[in-house]
Design a protein around this motif. Structure first.
Motif, short mmCIF file in Angstrom:
data_model
loop_
_atom_site.label_atom_id
_atom_site.label_comp_id
_atom_site.label_asym_id
_atom_site.label_seq_id
_atom_site.Cartn_x
_atom_site.Cartn_y
_atom_site.Cartn_z
N ALA A 259 42.70 39.74 28.24
CA ALA A 259 41.46 40.50 28.25
C ALA A 259 40.55 40.20 27.05
CB ALA A 259 41.75 41.99 28.32
N GLN A 260 41.07 40.33 25.84
CA GLN A 260 40.23 40.12 24.67
C GLN A 260 39.82 38.66 24.51
OE1 GLN A 260 38.79 42.39 22.52
NE2 GLN A 260 39.49 43.83 24.09
N ASP A 261 40.69 37.75 24.88
CA ASP A 261 40.35 36.32 24.83
C ASP A 261 39.20 36.02 25.78
OD1 ASP A 261 42.62 35.75 23.09
OD2 ASP A 261 43.86 36.00 24.87
N CYS A 262 39.25 36.60 26.96
CA CYS A 262 38.20 36.35 27.95
C CYS A 262 36.89 37.00 27.54
CB CYS A 262 38.64 36.85 29.33
SG CYS A 262 39.94 35.85 30.09
N LEU A 263 36.95 38.19 26.96
CA LEU A 263 35.73 38.84 26.50
C LEU A 263 35.06 38.02 25.40
CD1 LEU A 263 36.84 42.58 26.42
CD2 LEU A 263 35.24 41.52 28.03
N THR A 264 35.85 37.46 24.50
CA THR A 264 35.30 36.60 23.45
C THR A 264 34.69 35.34 24.07
OG1 THR A 264 36.95 37.39 21.87
CG2 THR A 264 35.85 35.31 21.35
N LEU A 265 35.37 34.79 25.06
CA LEU A 265 34.87 33.60 25.75
C LEU A 265 33.52 33.89 26.41
CD1 LEU A 265 35.86 30.69 26.40
CD2 LEU A 265 36.66 31.58 28.60
N ILE A 266 33.43 35.04 27.07
CA ILE A 266 32.18 35.43 27.74
C ILE A 266 31.05 35.57 26.73
CG2 ILE A 266 31.05 37.30 29.02
CD1 ILE A 266 33.84 37.81 30.33
N ALA A 267 31.37 36.13 25.57
CA ALA A 267 30.34 36.35 24.54
C ALA A 267 29.85 35.06 23.92
CB ALA A 267 30.89 37.29 23.47
N GLU A 268 30.72 34.05 23.86
CA GLU A 268 30.39 32.83 23.13
C GLU A 268 30.00 31.65 24.00
OE1 GLU A 268 30.20 32.63 19.87
OE2 GLU A 268 30.86 34.69 19.52
N CYS A 269 30.35 31.70 25.28
CA CYS A 269 30.13 30.55 26.17
C CYS A 269 29.50 31.00 27.49
CB CYS A 269 31.45 29.84 26.46
SG CYS A 269 32.32 29.24 24.99
N GLU A 270 28.98 30.03 28.22
CA GLU A 270 28.39 30.33 29.53
C GLU A 270 29.50 30.33 30.58
OE1 GLU A 270 25.00 28.66 32.64
OE2 GLU A 270 25.03 27.91 30.57
N VAL A 271 30.09 31.49 30.78
CA VAL A 271 31.16 31.65 31.75
C VAL A 271 30.56 32.17 33.05
CG1 VAL A 271 33.34 32.83 32.27
CG2 VAL A 271 32.82 32.16 29.92
N HIS A 272 30.87 31.50 34.15
CA HIS A 272 30.34 31.91 35.45
C HIS A 272 31.32 32.75 36.25
CE1 HIS A 272 27.39 28.26 35.24
NE2 HIS A 272 26.98 29.28 34.52
N ALA A 273 32.61 32.53 36.03
CA ALA A 273 33.61 33.29 36.79
C ALA A 273 34.95 33.22 36.09
CB ALA A 273 33.74 32.74 38.22
N LEU A 274 35.78 34.22 36.35
CA LEU A 274 37.17 34.26 35.89
C LEU A 274 38.05 34.59 37.08
CD1 LEU A 274 36.77 36.34 32.60
CD2 LEU A 274 37.36 33.90 32.71
N ALA A 275 39.20 33.97 37.17
CA ALA A 275 40.15 34.25 38.26
C ALA A 275 41.52 34.53 37.67
CB ALA A 275 40.23 33.06 39.23
N HIS A 276 42.00 35.75 37.89
CA HIS A 276 43.33 36.17 37.43
C HIS A 276 44.35 35.74 38.48
CE1 HIS A 276 46.14 39.76 36.26
NE2 HIS A 276 46.53 38.61 35.71
N VAL A 277 45.32 34.94 38.09
CA VAL A 277 46.29 34.39 39.04
C VAL A 277 47.47 35.34 39.17
CG1 VAL A 277 47.70 32.41 39.68
CG2 VAL A 277 45.58 32.06 38.40
N THR A 278 47.53 36.04 40.30
CA THR A 278 48.63 36.96 40.58
C THR A 278 49.22 36.60 41.94
OG1 THR A 278 47.01 38.57 41.45
CG2 THR A 278 47.65 38.79 39.14
N GLY A 279 49.55 37.59 42.77
CA GLY A 279 50.10 37.29 44.08
C GLY A 279 49.16 36.42 44.90
#
Length: 378
Positions: A259-279
């Protein structure tokens, strides 16, 4: 956290002792909640053991403490222009059977938090708070405290508050050592910053973030092929795993919280989507962020899954498509980023201790994930 309590052996009015077979009046003793196997005293003990851990998860927005009928969170709406609340619910699944068999309970709470908060951050939401639910055959204070401590540790890693929850004792329904976990989390994201498939563009780079292992999916199959037909013991040290701990300890490796890694990524880079790999594995989750006119290329040769996946596949003689539709195969989260920010995104994640690499790109297609190549070995 709320618990049921053992009833005192009085009538509740004048403190009169209940009739029983020993007091000479010939009438049978009146039943109590404790006779049915439910004890609030044990639940209260568990709450006391957890209080300090839970309080360390509190954010400034949390109002009050444990013990209320509701958890209170004062959202500072002045921080947002158009805040949107996000909510997610999940559990840990049959990984709990391993924890119960091993009598190790301080890690599954981390799994619980991870499954919830990493779904929240997938839409760009910051996890705000979480409420847990623990159902068990018997409230053993130390065991409940261990479970709760893991939940609190997970919340601290995710940056969210453990706002409260419920512990329920279900004697006669669950065995004394059995329990199940679930949780609900709430997050917030600006309306115009919500990550979705509509943001994904041709040429975007697909970045993989390494998982810590099996995470919390596919454990029914794992138990079937390893402990069932494979007849392996949880106490065994398996040389093929390349570690000096037991199979059971390997299977209890906590789910990675991104969670915190992705939030930092969103704040610093142009992130278009995230996909959490579960079932559903990589194909069944990465495709959830793809437009109907685009595919994602995933090159297997760019990484090697952890040895636990090889062990499960070889012992169960499981076909590759079944493995990939059940397990994360070493990738717990994907980020789809603009090409000019890909190198920066990977460097940022690496600096935060997250192993990350490019697995492919977004191309024209029909909303599918194209798995190409073969995993590296040795």
């Amino acid at each position: 956290m709320t618990h049921v309590a053992e009833r005192p052996a009085t009538d509740g009015a004048g403190g009169r002792q209940l009739w029983n077979a020993e007091n000479g009046n010939g009438r049978k003793r009146q039943a109590t909640y404790a006779d049915a196997g439910v004890s609030i005293h044990a639940g209260d003990q568990a709450v006391e053991l957890l209080k300090a851990k839970v309080q360390r998860t509190h954010r400034p927005e949390v109002l009050g403490g444990l013990g209320g009928f509701s958890g209170l969170f004062k959202l500072d709406v002045t921080k947002y222009k158009k805040p949107v609340l996000a909510s997610s619910t999940d559990g840990v699944g049959t990984k709990l059977v391993i924890a119960q068999a091993m009598d190790i309970h301080d890690t599954v709470g981390i799994d619980l938090v991870a499954m919830v908060v990493d779904d929240l951050v997938a839409c760009g939401a910051e996890p705000l708070f979480l409420l847990d639910y623990i159902a068990c055959g018997e409230v053993v204070p130390d065991r409940v405290a261990e479970i709760g401590a893991g939940i609190a540790d997970g919340c601290r890693t995710a940056g969210c508050a453990l706002l409260g929850g419920e512990t329920a004792e279900h004697p006669g329904v669950m065995k004394s050592h059995e329990y199940d976990l679930s949780a609900n989390g709430v997050g917030v994201v600006e309306e115009d910053e919500i990550l979705s498939r509509e943001r994904v563009q041709l040429g975007d780079v697909v970045i993989a973030m390494r998982s810590s292992g099996l995470h919390s999916n596919g454990y029914s199959l794992v138990r079937h092929v390893l402990m069932g037909q494979g007849r392996l013991r949880l106490s065994s040290v398996i040389e093929d795993l390349g570690v000096n701990h037991t199979l059971g300890e390997e299977l209890l490796t906590p789910t990675k919280i991104y969670a915190q890694d992705c939030l930092t990524l969103i704040a610093e880079c142009e992130v278009h989507a995230l996909a959490h790999v579960t079932g559903g594995g990589i194909p069944g989750n990465l495709n959830r962020v793809l437009p109907d006119t685009m595919d994602a290329i995933v090159d297997r040769s760019t990484w090697r899954p952890q040895p636990i996946f090889d062990l499960v596949q070889s012992r169960g003689r499981i076909e590759a498509p079944e493995m990939e539709s059940t397990f994360n195969m070493g990738v717990g989260m994907f980020a789809v980023v603009a090409p000019n920010d890909a190198d920066r995104a990977m460097a940022l994640l690496t600096a935060r201790g997250v192993e990350a690499w490019s697995v492919g790109e977004v191309v024209e297609g029909e909303g599918n994930v194209r798995m190409l190549g073969s995993h590296t070995r040795g």
